[in-house]
Design a protein around this motif. Structure first.
Motif, PDB file in Angstrom:
ATOM      1  N   ARG A   1     -13.609  -1.287  -3.202  1.00  0.00           N
ATOM      2  CA  ARG A   1     -13.180  -1.655  -4.556  1.00  0.00           C
ATOM      3  C   ARG A   1     -12.185  -2.809  -4.540  1.00  0.00           C
ATOM      4  N   SER A   2     -11.730  -3.185  -3.372  1.00  0.00           N
ATOM      5  CA  SER A   2     -10.788  -4.301  -3.163  1.00  0.00           C
ATOM      6  C   SER A   2      -9.552  -4.197  -4.072  1.00  0.00           C
ATOM      7  N   GLY A   3      -8.946  -5.347  -4.484  1.00  0.00           N
ATOM      8  CA  GLY A   3      -7.685  -5.296  -5.232  1.00  0.00           C
ATOM      9  C   GLY A   3      -6.666  -4.523  -4.412  1.00  0.00           C
ATOM     10  N   GLY A   4      -5.963  -3.596  -5.101  1.00  0.00           N
ATOM     11  CA  GLY A   4      -4.889  -2.866  -4.412  1.00  0.00           C
ATOM     12  C   GLY A   4      -5.269  -1.437  -4.027  1.00  0.00           C
ATOM     13  N   TYR A   5      -6.560  -1.106  -4.031  1.00  0.00           N
ATOM     14  CA  TYR A   5      -6.949   0.288  -3.783  1.00  0.00           C
ATOM     15  C   TYR A   5      -6.566   0.773  -2.378  1.00  0.00           C
ATOM     16  N   ALA A   6      -6.724  -0.109  -1.384  1.00  0.00           N
ATOM     17  CA  ALA A   6      -6.372   0.320  -0.020  1.00  0.00           C
ATOM     18  C   ALA A   6      -4.862   0.556   0.086  1.00  0.00           C
ATOM     19  N   ILE A   7      -4.087  -0.260  -0.624  1.00  0.00           N
ATOM     20  CA  ILE A   7      -2.619  -0.098  -0.612  1.00  0.00           C
ATOM     21  C   ILE A   7      -2.258   1.235  -1.282  1.00  0.00           C
ATOM     22  N   ALA A   8      -2.923   1.503  -2.415  1.00  0.00           N
ATOM     23  CA  ALA A   8      -2.653   2.753  -3.140  1.00  0.00           C
ATOM     24  C   ALA A   8      -3.078   3.959  -2.294  1.00  0.00           C
ATOM     25  N   TYR A   9      -4.186   3.824  -1.596  1.00  0.00           N
ATOM     26  CA  TYR A   9      -4.670   4.898  -0.704  1.00  0.00           C
ATOM     27  C   TYR A   9      -3.598   5.224   0.328  1.00  0.00           C
ATOM     28  N   ASN A  10      -3.084   4.181   0.962  1.00  0.00           N
ATOM     29  CA  ASN A  10      -2.081   4.379   2.008  1.00  0.00           C
ATOM     30  C   ASN A  10      -0.794   4.984   1.434  1.00  0.00           C
ATOM     31  N   ALA A  11      -0.347   4.436   0.291  1.00  0.00           N
ATOM     32  CA  ALA A  11       0.916   4.897  -0.294  1.00  0.00           C
ATOM     33  C   ALA A  11       0.798   6.368  -0.713  1.00  0.00           C
ATOM     34  N   ALA A  12      -0.296   6.714  -1.395  1.00  0.00           N
ATOM     35  CA  ALA A  12      -0.480   8.091  -1.858  1.00  0.00           C
ATOM     36  C   ALA A  12      -0.545   9.045  -0.667  1.00  0.00           C
ATOM     37  N   ASN A  13      -1.214   8.605   0.379  1.00  0.00           N
ATOM     38  CA  ASN A  13      -1.326   9.461   1.571  1.00  0.00           C
ATOM     39  C   ASN A  13       0.043   9.654   2.224  1.00  0.00           C
TER      40      ASN A  13
ATOM     41  N   LEU B   1     -10.867  12.311   3.034  1.00  0.00           N
ATOM     42  CA  LEU B   1     -10.044  11.093   3.053  1.00  0.00           C
ATOM     43  C   LEU B   1     -10.740   9.936   3.751  1.00  0.00           C
ATOM     44  N   LEU B   2     -11.704  10.229   4.595  1.00  0.00           N
ATOM     45  CA  LEU B   2     -12.447   9.123   5.221  1.00  0.00           C
ATOM     46  C   LEU B   2     -13.326   8.447   4.171  1.00  0.00           C
ATOM     47  N   SER B   3     -14.058   9.248   3.383  1.00  0.00           N
ATOM     48  CA  SER B   3     -14.909   8.655   2.327  1.00  0.00           C
ATOM     49  C   SER B   3     -14.056   7.878   1.327  1.00  0.00           C
ATOM     50  N   LEU B   4     -12.878   8.429   1.002  1.00  0.00           N
ATOM     51  CA  LEU B   4     -12.020   7.740   0.024  1.00  0.00           C
ATOM     52  C   LEU B   4     -11.546   6.387   0.546  1.00  0.00           C
ATOM     53  N   ALA B   5     -11.354   6.275   1.859  1.00  0.00           N
ATOM     54  CA  ALA B   5     -10.928   4.994   2.443  1.00  0.00           C
ATOM     55  C   ALA B   5     -12.038   3.956   2.282  1.00  0.00           C
ATOM     56  N   TYR B   6     -13.287   4.374   2.532  1.00  0.00           N
ATOM     57  CA  TYR B   6     -14.420   3.447   2.347  1.00  0.00           C
ATOM     58  C   TYR B   6     -14.462   2.985   0.892  1.00  0.00           C
TER      59      TYR B   6
ATOM     60  N   ASP C   1      -6.383   5.892 -10.945  1.00  0.00           N
ATOM     61  CA  ASP C   1      -5.765   4.823 -11.757  1.00  0.00           C
ATOM     62  C   ASP C   1      -6.417   3.479 -11.437  1.00  0.00           C
ATOM     63  N   ASP C   2      -6.053   2.476 -12.223  1.00  0.00           N
ATOM     64  CA  ASP C   2      -6.619   1.142 -12.003  1.00  0.00           C
ATOM     65  C   ASP C   2      -5.728   0.359 -11.031  1.00  0.00           C
ATOM     66  N   TRP C   3      -6.225   0.093  -9.844  1.00  0.00           N
ATOM     67  CA  TRP C   3      -5.456  -0.652  -8.837  1.00  0.00           C
ATOM     68  C   TRP C   3      -6.161  -1.966  -8.507  1.00  0.00           C
ATOM     69  N   SER C   4      -6.836  -2.521  -9.524  1.00  0.00           N
ATOM     70  CA  SER C   4      -7.694  -3.675  -9.227  1.00  0.00           C
ATOM     71  C   SER C   4      -6.977  -5.025  -9.336  1.00  0.00           C
ATOM     72  N   GLY C   5      -5.660  -4.997  -9.618  1.00  0.00           N
ATOM     73  CA  GLY C   5      -4.933  -6.265  -9.801  1.00  0.00           C
ATOM     74  C   GLY C   5      -4.856  -7.099  -8.529  1.00  0.00           C
ATOM     75  N   SER C   6      -4.270  -8.285  -8.680  1.00  0.00           N
ATOM     76  CA  SER C   6      -4.181  -9.216  -7.545  1.00  0.00           C
ATOM     77  C   SER C   6      -3.182  -8.711  -6.504  1.00  0.00           C
ATOM     78  N   THR C   7      -3.510  -8.893  -5.221  1.00  0.00           N
ATOM     79  CA  THR C   7      -2.590  -8.508  -4.147  1.00  0.00           C
ATOM     80  C   THR C   7      -2.541  -9.621  -3.108  1.00  0.00           C
ATOM     81  N   SER C   8      -2.557 -10.866  -3.610  1.00  0.00           N
ATOM     82  CA  SER C   8      -2.569 -11.962  -2.634  1.00  0.00           C
ATOM     83  C   SER C   8      -1.159 -12.336  -2.181  1.00  0.00           C
ATOM     84  N   ARG C   9      -0.121 -11.918  -2.936  1.00  0.00           N
ATOM     85  CA  ARG C   9       1.263 -12.251  -2.539  1.00  0.00           C
ATOM     86  C   ARG C   9       1.970 -10.976  -2.094  1.00  0.00           C
ATOM     87  N   ILE C  10       2.940 -11.150  -1.239  1.00  0.00           N
ATOM     88  CA  ILE C  10       3.633  -9.993  -0.674  1.00  0.00           C
ATOM     89  C   ILE C  10       4.325  -9.166  -1.765  1.00  0.00           C
TER      90      ILE C  10
END
Ligand SMILES: NC(=O)c1ccc[n+]([C@@H]2O[C@H](COP(=O)([O-])OP(=O)(O)OC[C@H]3O[C@@H](n4cnc5c(N)ncnc54)[C@H](OP(=O)(O)O)[C@@H]3O)[C@@H](O)[C@H]2O)c1
Length: 389
Positions: free
Chosen positions: A316-328, A306-311, A355-364
């Protein structure tokens, strides 16, 4: 003397209770004006008796016994539900909010605290993982402080003070290695829930203790450091330091390493956030180095997938970090209710990140949508695994 008005969110949890202990030790400098929790009304009632806040918020749904306990809260103003918690933050005059809520539910309370002009002492790392840029910009625009409480980030924040960015080559976050530090990857196949929720050095909530054993916690902290300190993730390293005395280090370009060392006790960084910008005599015994040994080891990437997956997620930016947190979060909840094994936590997160989590995440709204979609996707995978109906 003007007492500093403080709101404590997640007051019934590990960070919240430690915050109230520090307040107690530093009295009469602080006035606890509001408290918030999810559903532990019994514990909240004790805190109300002790600290006499003007308002409390109970964000979750309550069982019958907890509903009955509401009468124990006395005359205090009561806010109900997640919306109520946000209203309480907005309507209560305060200098500082300590956010010790666990998980992604901490994001909106953080945003509301900043929007209403309150300094924010942040233990809830998910706020930064999900919305680092948005939250940092908001704090800057409103002109309020974002004070890291997580011991590693508090350490880096202190070590970077008065340093030019170009003088810093590397940030090194230390990790205890968690409950299974001394086990091999093969042995992780057979570990029990009871062992995963027992941390060797820190006394924390169940979720973060499991995250320490998988190193998702360190993964979240790498992402948090990247946004908080505006530092490239490739220059943020992790080292296992079993004793948890060194909280983090920075390497400067002239070849020195600077470390912050103390007892593993969250009251230290909480106190600094409470008394900011002043440093005040510590409320706990000084730490002596005599007789202590400090050791450091590299991280085994197979064991701590899970450490490597966080890096990868933050690169990969977009929403990947959000998806990482949610899935965890979904995976750990399943593990805590004995639905999946310890090693399946990381495979669930890895599968969700396919999955593809590369969309925009600039708004709440976009951030919350990715969070919801990633949760839905993880639950879908769990259903396919026949772990839930
Ligand atoms: N514990 C540590 O030493 C430590 C160190 C560094 C960072 N952190 C971070 O601090 C945060 C809190 O961790 P913790 O270990 O203190 O967690 P914890 O012991 O599980 O406590 C969580 C607190 O949040 C409240 N809460 C949960 N969901 C909520 C919601 N939807 N709305 C309002 N309140 C809610 C809980 O209320 P109930 O009691 O009513 O459920 C409880 O007061 C996490 O983000 C963690 O990563 C913790």
């Amino acid at each position: 003397m003007n007492r500093k008005k403080v709101i404590v969110l997640g007051s019934t949890g590990s960070i919240g209770k430690n915050t109230l202990k520090v307040v107690e030790a530093l009295e009469p400098d602080f006035d606890v004006v509001a408290l918030g929790c999810r559903s532990n009304v019994r514990s909240l009632a004790g805190q109300v008796r002790e600290f006499s806040p003007r308002a409390v918020a109970v964000a979750g749904t309550l069982d019958r016994e907890a509903e009955r306990s509401l009468s124990e809260l006395g005359q205090v103003r009561l806010y109900r539900g997640e919306e109520g918690l946000l209203e309480m933050i907005a309507e209560t005059e305060a200098d500082l909010v300590v956010n010790g809520i666990s998980g992604s539910k901490g994001l909106l309370p953080s945003v509301k605290s900043l929007e209403t002009g309150k300094n924010l002492a942040l233990a809830n790392k998910e706020t930064i993982v999900m919305a680092g840029t948005l939250v940092s910009d908001l704090a800057r625009r409103i002109g309020v402080e974002l004070l890291p409480v997580d011991s590693e980030h508090h350490a880096v924040y202190t070590l970077l003070h008065n340093r030019k960015k170009e003088e810093v080559q590397e940030i090194i976050l230390t990790a205890s290695g968690g409950a299974f530090r001394d086990l091999s990857y093969e042995q992780l196949k057979h570990v029990r829930l009871e062992d995963a929720v027992t941390h060797p050095n820190w006394n924390m909530g169940a979720k973060i203790t499991v995250d320490s054993a998988t190193m998702a916690n360190k993964g979240l902290e790498v992402i948090e450091a990247h946004y908080l300190f505006d530092f490239p993730v490739s220059a943020i390293k992790v080292l296992i330091h079993p004793q948890s005395y060194v909280h983090s280090l920075v390497r400067t370009t002239d070849g020195f390493l600077y470390a912050q060392i103390s007892r593993p006790d969250m009251r230290l960084s909480i106190q600094d956030a409470l008394t900011y910008p002043r440093l005040q005599r510590s409320c706990i015994e000084p730490f002596e180095l005599t007789g202590k040994s400090l050791s450091f080891e590299p991280v085994d990437p197979r064991k701590y997938r899970l450490l490597s997956l966080a890096y990868e997620a933050v690169e990969r930016s977009g929403g990947y970090a959000i998806a990482y947190n949610a899935a965890n979060e979904v995976a750990v909840e399943q593990f805590l209710s004995r639905g999946i094994s310890f090693l399946e936590i990381s495979s669930l997160v890895e599968d969700t990140l396919q999955d593809d989590w590369s969309g925009s995440t600039s708004r709440i709204e976009e951030i919350l949508q990715v969070d919801q979609e990633a949760r839905r996707r993880t639950v879908e995978i769990l259903k396919k695994m026949k772990r839930i109906a």
